[in-house]
Motif scaffolding. Structure first.
Motif, PDB file in Angstrom:
ATOM      1  N   UNK A 135       0.928  -1.027   0.225  1.00  0.00           N
ATOM      2  CA  UNK A 135       0.186  -0.130  -0.119  1.00  0.00           C
ATOM      3  C   UNK A 135       0.981   1.356   0.348  1.00  0.00           C
ATOM      4  N   UNK A 136       1.600   1.239   1.016  1.00  0.00           N
ATOM      5  CA  UNK A 136       3.398   2.499   0.678  1.00  0.00           C
ATOM      6  C   UNK A 136       3.655   2.623  -0.665  1.00  0.00           C
ATOM      7  N   UNK A 137       4.332   1.295  -0.970  1.00  0.00           N
ATOM      8  CA  UNK A 137       5.078   1.395  -2.655  1.00  0.00           C
ATOM      9  C   UNK A 137       3.632   1.726  -3.421  1.00  0.00           C
ATOM     10  N   UNK A 138       2.570   1.101  -3.426  1.00  0.00           N
ATOM     11  CA  UNK A 138       2.210   2.025  -4.657  1.00  0.00           C
ATOM     12  C   UNK A 138       1.507   3.233  -4.331  1.00  0.00           C
ATOM     13  N   UNK A 139       1.251   3.691  -3.113  1.00  0.00           N
ATOM     14  CA  UNK A 139       0.497   4.286  -3.144  1.00  0.00           C
ATOM     15  C   UNK A 139       1.157   5.603  -3.541  1.00  0.00           C
ATOM     16  N   UNK A 140       2.392   5.736  -2.892  1.00  0.00           N
ATOM     17  CA  UNK A 140       3.342   6.058  -2.875  1.00  0.00           C
ATOM     18  C   UNK A 140       4.097   6.929  -4.276  1.00  0.00           C
ATOM     19  N   UNK A 141       4.269   5.971  -4.794  1.00  0.00           N
ATOM     20  CA  UNK A 141       4.793   5.368  -6.205  1.00  0.00           C
ATOM     21  C   UNK A 141       3.273   6.728  -7.031  1.00  0.00           C
ATOM     22  N   UNK A 142       2.165   6.087  -7.645  1.00  0.00           N
ATOM     23  CA  UNK A 142       1.467   7.310  -7.601  1.00  0.00           C
ATOM     24  C   UNK A 142       1.097   8.702  -7.308  1.00  0.00           C
ATOM     25  N   UNK A 143       1.397   9.078  -6.726  1.00  0.00           N
ATOM     26  CA  UNK A 143       1.169  10.520  -5.757  1.00  0.00           C
ATOM     27  C   UNK A 143       2.512  11.122  -5.975  1.00  0.00           C
ATOM     28  N   UNK A 144       3.812  10.503  -6.437  1.00  0.00           N
ATOM     29  CA  UNK A 144       5.101  10.648  -6.147  1.00  0.00           C
ATOM     30  C   UNK A 144       4.890  11.309  -8.242  1.00  0.00           C
ATOM     31  N   UNK A 145       4.291  10.378  -8.760  1.00  0.00           N
ATOM     32  CA  UNK A 145       4.274  10.520 -10.655  1.00  0.00           C
ATOM     33  C   UNK A 145       3.261  11.306 -10.381  1.00  0.00           C
ATOM     34  N   UNK A 146       2.238  11.582  -9.871  1.00  0.00           N
ATOM     35  CA  UNK A 146       1.060  13.213 -10.185  1.00  0.00           C
ATOM     36  C   UNK A 146       1.593  14.440  -9.888  1.00  0.00           C
ATOM     37  N   UNK A 147       2.204  14.149  -9.086  1.00  0.00           N
ATOM     38  CA  UNK A 147       2.700  15.519  -8.533  1.00  0.00           C
ATOM     39  C   UNK A 147       4.011  16.275  -8.933  1.00  0.00           C
ATOM     40  N   UNK A 148       4.760  15.103 -10.065  1.00  0.00           N
ATOM     41  CA  UNK A 148       6.182  15.468 -10.191  1.00  0.00           C
ATOM     42  C   UNK A 148       7.353  16.151  -9.017  1.00  0.00           C
ATOM     43  N   UNK A 149       6.826  14.805  -7.913  1.00  0.00           N
ATOM     44  CA  UNK A 149       7.806  15.169  -7.582  1.00  0.00           C
ATOM     45  C   UNK A 149       8.017  13.816  -5.639  1.00  0.00           C
ATOM     46  N   UNK A 150       8.371  14.416  -4.777  1.00  0.00           N
ATOM     47  CA  UNK A 150       8.542  13.261  -4.392  1.00  0.00           C
ATOM     48  C   UNK A 150       8.561  13.178  -2.941  1.00  0.00           C
TER      49      UNK A 150
END
Length: 133
Positions: free
Chosen positions: A62-77
């Motif tokens: 959950x952390x991996x998928x949610x974080x990965x998606x959020x970082x891709x959407x926001x273009x920041x980490x």
């Protein structure tokens, strides 16, 4: 400037929803594979190992998928780390509420942090491979 904040906020919300959804899904699956047992004689709730492992996988996935998606959407980490923080908060709340052992509480922190770090590395690797091509 305002558009970037809106995109980051939406990315964080979507990432948290995805993360919590995956944690719930894996917890649900683990509960069906290894159901929790109530012992009426002692009044204890016995949680099988399979359910516990499914929970740990849920925290990581959950952390991996949610974080990965959020970082891709926001273009920041930064947003990915916020998603991991939300999962850590929920995981610690669950661990403390059920009076889990110290190592479960430690995994509640370590697994989401490891997952968001790996998601950040995956995005950085994908960007460098795209730039090199």
């Amino acid at each position: 400037m305002k558009n970037k904040w809106v995109r980051s906020a939406l990315a964080g919300i979507v990432g948290i929803i995805v993360a919590f959804g995956l944690v719930w899904l894996l917890q649900y699956a683990g509960g069906n594979l290894a159901p929790i047992v109530y012992d009426p004689e002692t009044g204890e709730i016995l949680i099988p190992l399979g359910s516990t492992i499914a929970l740990f996988i849920g925290w990581f996935a959950g952390s991996f998928a949610g974080s990965w998606l959020a970082m891709r959407m926001s273009e920041g980490s930064g947003v990915g780390w916020i998603v991991a923080g939300a999962v850590i908060g929920a995981a610690l709340y669950r661990a403390v509420t059920l009076a889990d052992a110290w190592w479960v509480m430690a995994l509640a922190v370590i697994l989401p942090l490891l997952a968001v770090w790996m998601a950040e590395r995956a995005i950085a690797t994908a960007k460098s491979n795209t730039a090199a091509a």
